[in-house]
Design a protein around this motif. Structure first.
Motif, PDB file in Angstrom:
ATOM      1  N   PHE A 247     -25.063 119.365  64.607  1.00 38.75           N
ATOM      2  CA  PHE A 247     -25.923 119.580  63.445  1.00 38.75           C
ATOM      3  C   PHE A 247     -25.914 118.410  62.470  1.00 38.75           C
ATOM      4  O   PHE A 247     -26.959 117.825  62.151  1.00 38.75           O
ATOM      5  CB  PHE A 247     -25.524 120.870  62.722  1.00 38.75           C
ATOM      6  N   TRP A 248     -24.733 118.036  61.949  1.00 41.03           N
ATOM      7  CA  TRP A 248     -24.682 117.004  60.923  1.00 41.03           C
ATOM      8  C   TRP A 248     -25.072 115.639  61.468  1.00 41.03           C
ATOM      9  O   TRP A 248     -25.641 114.806  60.737  1.00 41.03           O
ATOM     10  CB  TRP A 248     -23.299 116.957  60.281  1.00 41.03           C
ATOM     11  N   ARG A 249     -24.813 115.403  62.742  1.00 45.32           N
ATOM     12  CA  ARG A 249     -25.256 114.148  63.350  1.00 45.32           C
ATOM     13  C   ARG A 249     -26.781 114.097  63.427  1.00 45.32           C
ATOM     14  O   ARG A 249     -27.397 113.049  63.198  1.00 45.32           O
ATOM     15  CB  ARG A 249     -24.628 113.997  64.727  1.00 45.32           C
ATOM     16  N   PHE A 250     -27.381 115.235  63.729  1.00 44.89           N
ATOM     17  CA  PHE A 250     -28.840 115.294  63.779  1.00 44.89           C
ATOM     18  C   PHE A 250     -29.436 115.137  62.386  1.00 44.89           C
ATOM     19  O   PHE A 250     -30.507 114.539  62.222  1.00 44.89           O
ATOM     20  CB  PHE A 250     -29.290 116.621  64.392  1.00 44.89           C
ATOM     21  N   VAL A 251     -28.758 115.678  61.385  1.00 38.25           N
ATOM     22  CA  VAL A 251     -29.223 115.503  60.005  1.00 38.25           C
ATOM     23  C   VAL A 251     -29.206 114.021  59.636  1.00 38.25           C
ATOM     24  O   VAL A 251     -30.158 113.494  59.035  1.00 38.25           O
ATOM     25  CB  VAL A 251     -28.350 116.310  59.018  1.00 38.25           C
ATOM     26  N   LEU A 252     -28.126 113.320  60.017  1.00 39.61           N
ATOM     27  CA  LEU A 252     -28.030 111.885  59.733  1.00 39.61           C
ATOM     28  C   LEU A 252     -29.120 111.115  60.462  1.00 39.61           C
ATOM     29  O   LEU A 252     -29.746 110.199  59.897  1.00 39.61           O
ATOM     30  CB  LEU A 252     -26.649 111.368  60.119  1.00 39.61           C
ATOM     31  N   LEU A 253     -29.368 111.480  61.710  1.00 39.35           N
ATOM     32  CA  LEU A 253     -30.448 110.846  62.464  1.00 39.35           C
ATOM     33  C   LEU A 253     -31.794 111.058  61.769  1.00 39.35           C
ATOM     34  O   LEU A 253     -32.615 110.136  61.682  1.00 39.35           O
ATOM     35  CB  LEU A 253     -30.505 111.422  63.884  1.00 39.35           C
ATOM     36  N   ALA A 254     -32.003 112.279  61.293  1.00 37.93           N
ATOM     37  CA  ALA A 254     -33.263 112.593  60.615  1.00 37.93           C
ATOM     38  C   ALA A 254     -33.427 111.757  59.353  1.00 37.93           C
ATOM     39  O   ALA A 254     -34.511 111.236  59.069  1.00 37.93           O
ATOM     40  CB  ALA A 254     -33.329 114.081  60.278  1.00 37.93           C
ATOM     41  N   LEU A 255     -32.344 111.586  58.592  1.00 39.87           N
ATOM     42  CA  LEU A 255     -32.412 110.790  57.370  1.00 39.87           C
ATOM     43  C   LEU A 255     -32.714 109.322  57.687  1.00 39.87           C
ATOM     44  O   LEU A 255     -33.493 108.667  56.973  1.00 39.87           O
ATOM     45  CB  LEU A 255     -31.100 110.907  56.602  1.00 39.87           C
ATOM     46  N   ILE A 256     -32.109 108.812  58.757  1.00 35.94           N
ATOM     47  CA  ILE A 256     -32.394 107.433  59.168  1.00 35.94           C
ATOM     48  C   ILE A 256     -33.860 107.308  59.567  1.00 35.94           C
ATOM     49  O   ILE A 256     -34.549 106.341  59.195  1.00 35.94           O
ATOM     50  CB  ILE A 256     -31.472 107.021  60.329  1.00 35.94           C
ATOM     51  N   GLY A 257     -34.344 108.283  60.319  1.00 34.84           N
ATOM     52  CA  GLY A 257     -35.744 108.265  60.735  1.00 34.84           C
ATOM     53  C   GLY A 257     -36.691 108.320  59.555  1.00 34.84           C
ATOM     54  O   GLY A 257     -37.705 107.609  59.516  1.00 34.84           O
ATOM     55  N   ILE A 258     -36.365 109.172  58.568  1.00 35.93           N
ATOM     56  CA  ILE A 258     -37.215 109.270  57.371  1.00 35.93           C
ATOM     57  C   ILE A 258     -37.246 107.940  56.627  1.00 35.93           C
ATOM     58  O   ILE A 258     -38.300 107.499  56.156  1.00 35.93           O
ATOM     59  CB  ILE A 258     -36.693 110.400  56.456  1.00 35.93           C
ATOM     60  N   ALA A 259     -36.083 107.294  56.519  1.00 30.97           N
ATOM     61  CA  ALA A 259     -36.014 106.009  55.816  1.00 30.97           C
ATOM     62  C   ALA A 259     -36.866 104.949  56.531  1.00 30.97           C
ATOM     63  O   ALA A 259     -37.626 104.210  55.890  1.00 30.97           O
ATOM     64  CB  ALA A 259     -34.564 105.549  55.716  1.00 30.97           C
ATOM     65  N   ILE A 260     -36.749 104.881  57.857  1.00 24.88           N
ATOM     66  CA  ILE A 260     -37.529 103.896  58.617  1.00 24.88           C
ATOM     67  C   ILE A 260     -39.021 104.190  58.493  1.00 24.88           C
ATOM     68  O   ILE A 260     -39.836 103.277  58.280  1.00 24.88           O
ATOM     69  CB  ILE A 260     -37.101 103.891  60.096  1.00 24.88           C
ATOM     70  N   CYS A 261     -39.384 105.471  58.617  1.00 28.54           N
ATOM     71  CA  CYS A 261     -40.798 105.847  58.519  1.00 28.54           C
ATOM     72  C   CYS A 261     -41.353 105.558  57.132  1.00 28.54           C
ATOM     73  O   CYS A 261     -42.516 105.154  56.990  1.00 28.54           O
ATOM     74  CB  CYS A 261     -40.967 107.330  58.860  1.00 28.54           C
ATOM     75  N   ALA A 262     -40.522 105.770  56.098  1.00 30.79           N
ATOM     76  CA  ALA A 262     -40.978 105.491  54.732  1.00 30.79           C
ATOM     77  C   ALA A 262     -41.266 104.007  54.554  1.00 30.79           C
ATOM     78  O   ALA A 262     -42.275 103.618  53.937  1.00 30.79           O
ATOM     79  CB  ALA A 262     -39.927 105.952  53.725  1.00 30.79           C
ATOM     80  N   VAL A 263     -40.396 103.158  55.110  1.00 31.94           N
ATOM     81  CA  VAL A 263     -40.613 101.704  55.018  1.00 31.94           C
ATOM     82  C   VAL A 263     -41.875 101.312  55.781  1.00 31.94           C
ATOM     83  O   VAL A 263     -42.713 100.528  55.293  1.00 31.94           O
ATOM     84  CB  VAL A 263     -39.396 100.943  55.564  1.00 31.94           C
TER      85      VAL A 263
END
Length: 201
Positions: free
Chosen positions: A42-58
């Protein structure tokens, strides 16, 4: 509503670990094993999601800027830049989702390593990856359109009939999501996406 959406997203992310583990295992998984896998990832997937959101935002922010500048020179060029930016965001999202499957299949909780494994998978099988992304987008668009069209046809006063009609559409959307996860595991393990999806129908 935002809190409800966030709660549903987190619940879905928790279930994701159990679902991917079930597809990755050669034998059927028990409910206890499913819950354990869900909690483990779970928490690893949350971290992955946050990284993905950051990349997509950029990407999205940069894409808007490029599209605006290109649009000042030529409208068609600006539209093309906007489409390219949107495609980039979609592909990054698919890459992050594939990293979840890589993490589970390889039993490796290192987030950056999982992203690297997903990237290597895409490099090895780019056509399969693009076919999966395009196919899922087309299927979701079709089912969403179908649900909306049925909602327009059925009058609001016939809410029970509308509910009955909408349920198969919602079930099909859930099935499409499960098929996507099976295909992602298939990409990482080397099985063809269609074969992996059919193995778990």
């Amino acid at each position: 509503i935002p809190l409800t959406w966030l709660a549903l997203r987190l619940a879905g992310m928790w279930l994701e670990g159990g679902i991917l583990t079930t597809y990755a295992l050669p034998t059927a998984s028990s409910w206890r094993a499913f819950a354990t896998a869900s909690s483990r990832w779970f928490w690893r997937f949350v971290l992955l999601a946050l990284i993905g959101i950051a990349i997509c935002a950029v990407l999205a922010g940069g894409g808007v800027g490029v599209a605006w500048l290109a649009g000042m020179l030529n409208v068609s060029l600006g539209i093309a830049a906007g489409i390219a930016s949107a495609a980039g965001v979609i592909l990054v999202g698919a890459w992050v989702r594939l990293a979840r499957a890589a993490m589970v299949v390889h039993e490796d909780g290192r987030v950056l390593h999982a992203l690297g494994e997903a990237w290597h998978t895409i490099a090895r099988r780019p056509l399969d990856f693009l076919a999966l992304v395009a196919g899922m987008l087309a299927m979701r668009a079709l089912l969403t359109w179908l649900g909306g069209a049925l909602g327009v046809v059925v009058p609001m006063r016939a809410w029970l009939l509308s509910l009955v009609i909408q349920q198969p559409v919602q079930m099909a959307l859930v099935g499409a999501g499960l098929a996507r996860r099976a295909a992602e595991v298939g990409l990482v393990t080397g099985l063809r996406p269609a074969q992996r999806a059919l193995d778990h129908v």
